[in-house]
Motif scaffolding. Structure first.
Motif, PDB file in Angstrom:
ATOM      1  N   TYR A   1      -1.944  15.842   3.696  1.00  0.00           N
ATOM      2  CA  TYR A   1      -2.258  14.700   4.554  1.00  0.00           C
ATOM      3  C   TYR A   1      -2.540  15.132   5.992  1.00  0.00           C
ATOM      4  CZ  TYR A   1       2.637  15.224   5.944  1.00  0.00           C
ATOM      5  OH  TYR A   1       3.835  15.713   6.393  1.00  0.00           O
ATOM      6  N   LEU A   2      -2.079  16.345   6.373  1.00  0.00           N
ATOM      7  CA  LEU A   2      -2.324  16.812   7.734  1.00  0.00           C
ATOM      8  C   LEU A   2      -3.805  17.078   7.978  1.00  0.00           C
ATOM      9  CD1 LEU A   2       0.687  19.263   8.156  1.00  0.00           C
ATOM     10  CD2 LEU A   2       0.438  16.963   9.113  1.00  0.00           C
ATOM     11  N   THR A   3      -4.524  17.426   6.909  1.00  0.00           N
ATOM     12  CA  THR A   3      -5.956  17.698   7.055  1.00  0.00           C
ATOM     13  C   THR A   3      -6.824  16.606   6.447  1.00  0.00           C
ATOM     14  OG1 THR A   3      -5.888  19.010   5.015  1.00  0.00           O
ATOM     15  CG2 THR A   3      -5.617  20.192   7.104  1.00  0.00           C
ATOM     16  N   ARG A   4      -6.298  15.908   5.433  1.00  0.00           N
ATOM     17  CA  ARG A   4      -7.097  14.894   4.748  1.00  0.00           C
ATOM     18  C   ARG A   4      -6.830  13.490   5.263  1.00  0.00           C
ATOM     19  NH1 ARG A   4      -6.345  15.623  -1.538  1.00  0.00           N
ATOM     20  NH2 ARG A   4      -7.733  13.814  -1.468  1.00  0.00           N
ATOM     21  N   GLY A   5      -5.812  13.339   6.079  1.00  0.00           N
ATOM     22  CA  GLY A   5      -5.508  12.018   6.610  1.00  0.00           C
ATOM     23  C   GLY A   5      -4.444  11.311   5.792  1.00  0.00           C
ATOM     24  N   TRP A   6      -4.053  10.140   6.274  1.00  0.00           N
ATOM     25  CA  TRP A   6      -2.960   9.391   5.677  1.00  0.00           C
ATOM     26  C   TRP A   6      -3.420   8.402   4.612  1.00  0.00           C
ATOM     27  CZ3 TRP A   6       2.084  10.421   6.428  1.00  0.00           C
ATOM     28  CH2 TRP A   6       2.415  11.251   7.509  1.00  0.00           C
ATOM     29  N   GLY A   7      -4.719   8.334   4.363  1.00  0.00           N
ATOM     30  CA  GLY A   7      -5.205   7.377   3.378  1.00  0.00           C
ATOM     31  C   GLY A   7      -4.577   7.613   2.013  1.00  0.00           C
ATOM     32  N   HIS A   8      -4.416   6.539   1.263  1.00  0.00           N
ATOM     33  CA  HIS A   8      -3.779   6.677  -0.047  1.00  0.00           C
ATOM     34  C   HIS A   8      -4.686   7.441  -0.999  1.00  0.00           C
ATOM     35  CE1 HIS A   8      -6.408   3.747  -1.970  1.00  0.00           C
ATOM     36  NE2 HIS A   8      -6.167   2.907  -0.985  1.00  0.00           N
ATOM     37  N   LEU A   9      -4.086   7.964  -2.048  1.00  0.00           N
ATOM     38  CA  LEU A   9      -4.852   8.701  -3.040  1.00  0.00           C
ATOM     39  C   LEU A   9      -5.846   7.774  -3.734  1.00  0.00           C
ATOM     40  CD1 LEU A   9      -2.069  10.813  -4.775  1.00  0.00           C
ATOM     41  CD2 LEU A   9      -3.769  11.617  -3.152  1.00  0.00           C
ATOM     42  N   PRO A  10      -6.975   8.302  -4.178  1.00  0.00           N
ATOM     43  CA  PRO A  10      -7.921   7.459  -4.923  1.00  0.00           C
ATOM     44  C   PRO A  10      -7.299   7.012  -6.240  1.00  0.00           C
ATOM     45  CG  PRO A  10      -8.560   9.774  -5.020  1.00  0.00           C
ATOM     46  CD  PRO A  10      -7.467   9.680  -3.998  1.00  0.00           C
ATOM     47  N   GLY A  11      -7.697   5.825  -6.671  1.00  0.00           N
ATOM     48  CA  GLY A  11      -7.199   5.321  -7.944  1.00  0.00           C
ATOM     49  C   GLY A  11      -5.845   4.666  -7.869  1.00  0.00           C
ATOM     50  N   VAL A  12      -5.385   4.330  -6.667  1.00  0.00           N
ATOM     51  CA  VAL A  12      -4.102   3.638  -6.514  1.00  0.00           C
ATOM     52  C   VAL A  12      -4.398   2.184  -6.150  1.00  0.00           C
ATOM     53  CG1 VAL A  12      -1.920   3.526  -5.267  1.00  0.00           C
ATOM     54  CG2 VAL A  12      -2.946   5.748  -5.785  1.00  0.00           C
ATOM     55  N   PRO A  13      -4.248   1.253  -7.090  1.00  0.00           N
ATOM     56  CA  PRO A  13      -4.647  -0.129  -6.838  1.00  0.00           C
ATOM     57  C   PRO A  13      -3.571  -0.925  -6.113  1.00  0.00           C
ATOM     58  CG  PRO A  13      -3.811   0.058  -9.054  1.00  0.00           C
ATOM     59  CD  PRO A  13      -3.749   1.449  -8.467  1.00  0.00           C
ATOM     60  N   MET A  14      -3.959  -2.074  -5.625  1.00  0.00           N
ATOM     61  CA  MET A  14      -2.996  -3.062  -5.148  1.00  0.00           C
ATOM     62  C   MET A  14      -2.488  -3.833  -6.361  1.00  0.00           C
ATOM     63  SD  MET A  14      -2.686  -2.749  -1.885  1.00  0.00           S
ATOM     64  CE  MET A  14      -1.940  -4.294  -1.374  1.00  0.00           C
ATOM     65  N   VAL A  15      -1.201  -3.913  -6.503  1.00  0.00           N
ATOM     66  CA  VAL A  15      -0.616  -4.555  -7.679  1.00  0.00           C
ATOM     67  C   VAL A  15      -1.052  -6.015  -7.778  1.00  0.00           C
ATOM     68  CG1 VAL A  15       1.561  -5.133  -8.833  1.00  0.00           C
ATOM     69  CG2 VAL A  15       1.340  -2.971  -7.609  1.00  0.00           C
ATOM     70  N   ARG A  16      -1.186  -6.672  -6.656  1.00  0.00           N
ATOM     71  CA  ARG A  16      -1.527  -8.097  -6.657  1.00  0.00           C
ATOM     72  C   ARG A  16      -2.902  -8.373  -7.257  1.00  0.00           C
ATOM     73  NH1 ARG A  16      -2.440  -8.600  -0.128  1.00  0.00           N
ATOM     74  NH2 ARG A  16      -4.489  -7.585  -0.061  1.00  0.00           N
ATOM     75  N   ASP A  17      -3.744  -7.343  -7.346  1.00  0.00           N
ATOM     76  CA  ASP A  17      -5.092  -7.530  -7.889  1.00  0.00           C
ATOM     77  C   ASP A  17      -5.141  -7.374  -9.407  1.00  0.00           C
ATOM     78  OD1 ASP A  17      -6.050  -7.860  -5.299  1.00  0.00           O
ATOM     79  OD2 ASP A  17      -6.449  -5.712  -5.055  1.00  0.00           O
ATOM     80  N   LEU A  18      -4.002  -7.107 -10.030  1.00  0.00           N
ATOM     81  CA  LEU A  18      -3.977  -6.765 -11.451  1.00  0.00           C
ATOM     82  C   LEU A  18      -3.391  -7.891 -12.299  1.00  0.00           C
ATOM     83  CD1 LEU A  18      -2.733  -3.078 -11.151  1.00  0.00           C
ATOM     84  CD2 LEU A  18      -5.090  -3.927 -11.187  1.00  0.00           C
ATOM     85  N   THR A  19      -3.565  -7.747 -13.609  1.00  0.00           N
ATOM     86  CA  THR A  19      -3.032  -8.712 -14.575  1.00  0.00           C
ATOM     87  C   THR A  19      -1.984  -8.028 -15.441  1.00  0.00           C
ATOM     88  OG1 THR A  19      -5.077 -10.001 -14.663  1.00  0.00           O
ATOM     89  CG2 THR A  19      -3.590 -10.183 -16.548  1.00  0.00           C
ATOM     90  N   LEU A  20      -0.818  -8.637 -15.507  1.00  0.00           N
ATOM     91  CA  LEU A  20       0.255  -8.146 -16.369  1.00  0.00           C
ATOM     92  C   LEU A  20       0.256  -8.944 -17.661  1.00  0.00           C
ATOM     93  CD1 LEU A  20       2.885  -6.467 -16.864  1.00  0.00           C
ATOM     94  CD2 LEU A  20       4.130  -8.397 -15.842  1.00  0.00           C
ATOM     95  N   GLY A  21       0.290  -8.243 -18.792  1.00  0.00           N
ATOM     96  CA  GLY A  21       0.425  -8.892 -20.086  1.00  0.00           C
ATOM     97  C   GLY A  21       1.786  -8.605 -20.679  1.00  0.00           C
ATOM     98  N   LEU A  22       2.406  -9.611 -21.255  1.00  0.00           N
ATOM     99  CA  LEU A  22       3.729  -9.474 -21.859  1.00  0.00           C
ATOM    100  C   LEU A  22       3.628  -9.781 -23.349  1.00  0.00           C
ATOM    101  CD1 LEU A  22       5.751 -11.378 -19.116  1.00  0.00           C
ATOM    102  CD2 LEU A  22       5.654  -8.896 -19.430  1.00  0.00           C
ATOM    103  N   LEU A  23       3.930  -8.790 -24.171  1.00  0.00           N
ATOM    104  CA  LEU A  23       3.991  -9.006 -25.616  1.00  0.00           C
ATOM    105  C   LEU A  23       5.412  -9.427 -25.953  1.00  0.00           C
ATOM    106  CD1 LEU A  23       1.973  -6.205 -27.452  1.00  0.00           C
ATOM    107  CD2 LEU A  23       1.408  -8.609 -27.145  1.00  0.00           C
ATOM    108  N   GLY A  24       5.586 -10.711 -26.199  1.00  0.00           N
ATOM    109  CA  GLY A  24       6.914 -11.276 -26.352  1.00  0.00           C
ATOM    110  C   GLY A  24       7.313 -11.965 -25.060  1.00  0.00           C
ATOM    111  N   PHE A  25       8.038 -13.078 -25.196  1.00  0.00           N
ATOM    112  CA  PHE A  25       8.447 -13.794 -23.987  1.00  0.00           C
ATOM    113  C   PHE A  25       9.900 -14.239 -24.117  1.00  0.00           C
ATOM    114  CE2 PHE A  25       8.058 -17.234 -20.713  1.00  0.00           C
ATOM    115  CZ  PHE A  25       7.736 -16.380 -19.676  1.00  0.00           C
ATOM    116  N   GLY A  26      10.755 -13.244 -24.394  1.00  0.00           N
ATOM    117  CA  GLY A  26      12.178 -13.506 -24.510  1.00  0.00           C
ATOM    118  C   GLY A  26      12.908 -13.249 -23.210  1.00  0.00           C
ATOM    119  N   GLU A  27      14.185 -12.903 -23.322  1.00  0.00           N
ATOM    120  CA  GLU A  27      15.048 -12.820 -22.148  1.00  0.00           C
ATOM    121  C   GLU A  27      14.690 -11.660 -21.225  1.00  0.00           C
ATOM    122  OE1 GLU A  27      18.650 -10.438 -24.456  1.00  0.00           O
ATOM    123  OE2 GLU A  27      18.866 -12.549 -23.969  1.00  0.00           O
TER     124      GLU A  27
END
Length: 271
Positions: free
Chosen positions: A158-184
């Motif tokens: 990061y000292l030479t490439r900067g503080w930007g996040h690694l490529p391919g790291v998404p924002m979780v809020r932009d994604l869809t979670l699927g649940l197989l089963g909806f129990g406890e």
């Protein structure tokens, strides 16, 4: 007062662990408890201490043959992760209650117990939050590429490439979670997804419309949950209908970028 006989069939050992005298605990277990609570010793009474004023006969068994030999005059049966044959259960003519340690009654022949008039109890909500939290730990580790992030920091790139996040790291809020089963376990998974701002889908053999508004989830058909999910988390019980329920066809429906997390039973997924 007549003696009460309790038969315990527990291949894991959790039941008997909880009733052993303190001196029979390993030194490590004693140290762990005292580290968490220095005054914890009185909180771990043995079975004999708990029931010293009552005539109780505790009989641990290790095999179905031993169970068959002891169940005939038993008042209570405690089972953990074992399958009780119906023919053996029928010999428990004095049984007043069958207690299964776990969130359901797997391993207990319910039809036989009902015909005998013996109630069956379970222990729901045991460890469900721990499993949900662990599932989310796995999800975030994958989505945020935590091993790669750690390596990036350790290498000091990061000292030479900067503080930007690694490529391919998404924002979780932009994604869809699927649940197989909806129990406890799946339900707190959905609440956490909502806190992240995610869209959350679920599939189960039974739909729960009364729970959908409070948990901010949408029910979708079987194929759609594989097509639409960025992260698919498995929370189904294992039985003859669900064994290998996820296979090549289902994986073929998923996005190339999607993850599957299985903190339920391995046999739910066809390798």
């Amino acid at each position: 007062m007549s003696t009460i006989k309790i038969v315990v069939w527990d291949k894991v050992g959790n039941v008997m662990w909880g009733v052993r005298p303190w001196d029979e605990w390993s030194l490590r277990s004693q140290a762990d408890m005292l580290r968490e609570n220095p005054a914890g010793r009185p909180l771990a009474p043995s079975f004999a201490e708990l029931f010293q004023d009552y005539p109780v006969d505790l009989r641990p068994v290790a095999t179905v043959e031993e169970l068959e030999a002891e169940i005939g005059d038993a008042d209570f049966l405690v089972v953990h992760k074992n399958n009780v044959p119906p023919a053996v259960l029928q010999k428990g003519t004095r049984l007043r209650l069958i207690q299964h340690l776990g969130w359901d009654a797997r391993g207990i022949p319910l039809a036989t117990a009902a015909a005998m008039g013996v109630p069956v109890a379970a222990t729901p909500l045991v460890n469900y939050l721990a499993v949900a939290e662990h599932s989310w730990a796995l999800i975030l580790t994958l989505l945020k590429r935590m091993p790669a992030q750690r390596a990036y920091m350790d290498s000091r790139e990061y000292l030479t490439r900067g503080w930007g996040h690694l490529p391919g790291v998404p924002m979780v809020r932009d994604l869809t979670l699927g649940l197989l089963g909806f129990g406890e376990i799946a339900r707190p998974m959905a609440r956490i997804a909502h806190a992240f701002g995610m869209r959350c889908l679920y599939w189960d053999i039974e739909r729960f419309p009364q729970l959908e508004p409070d948990h901010h989830v949408e029910y979708v058909p079987w194929e759609e949950i594989f097509r639409q999910s960025d992260v698919l988390s498995v929370h189904l019980a294992l039985n003859e209908k669900t064994e290998r329920i996820v296979g090549r066809r289902e994986f073929g429906l998923m996005k190339n970028s999607a993850f599957l997390i299985n903190t339920a039973r391995g046999k739910l997924v066809d390798p």
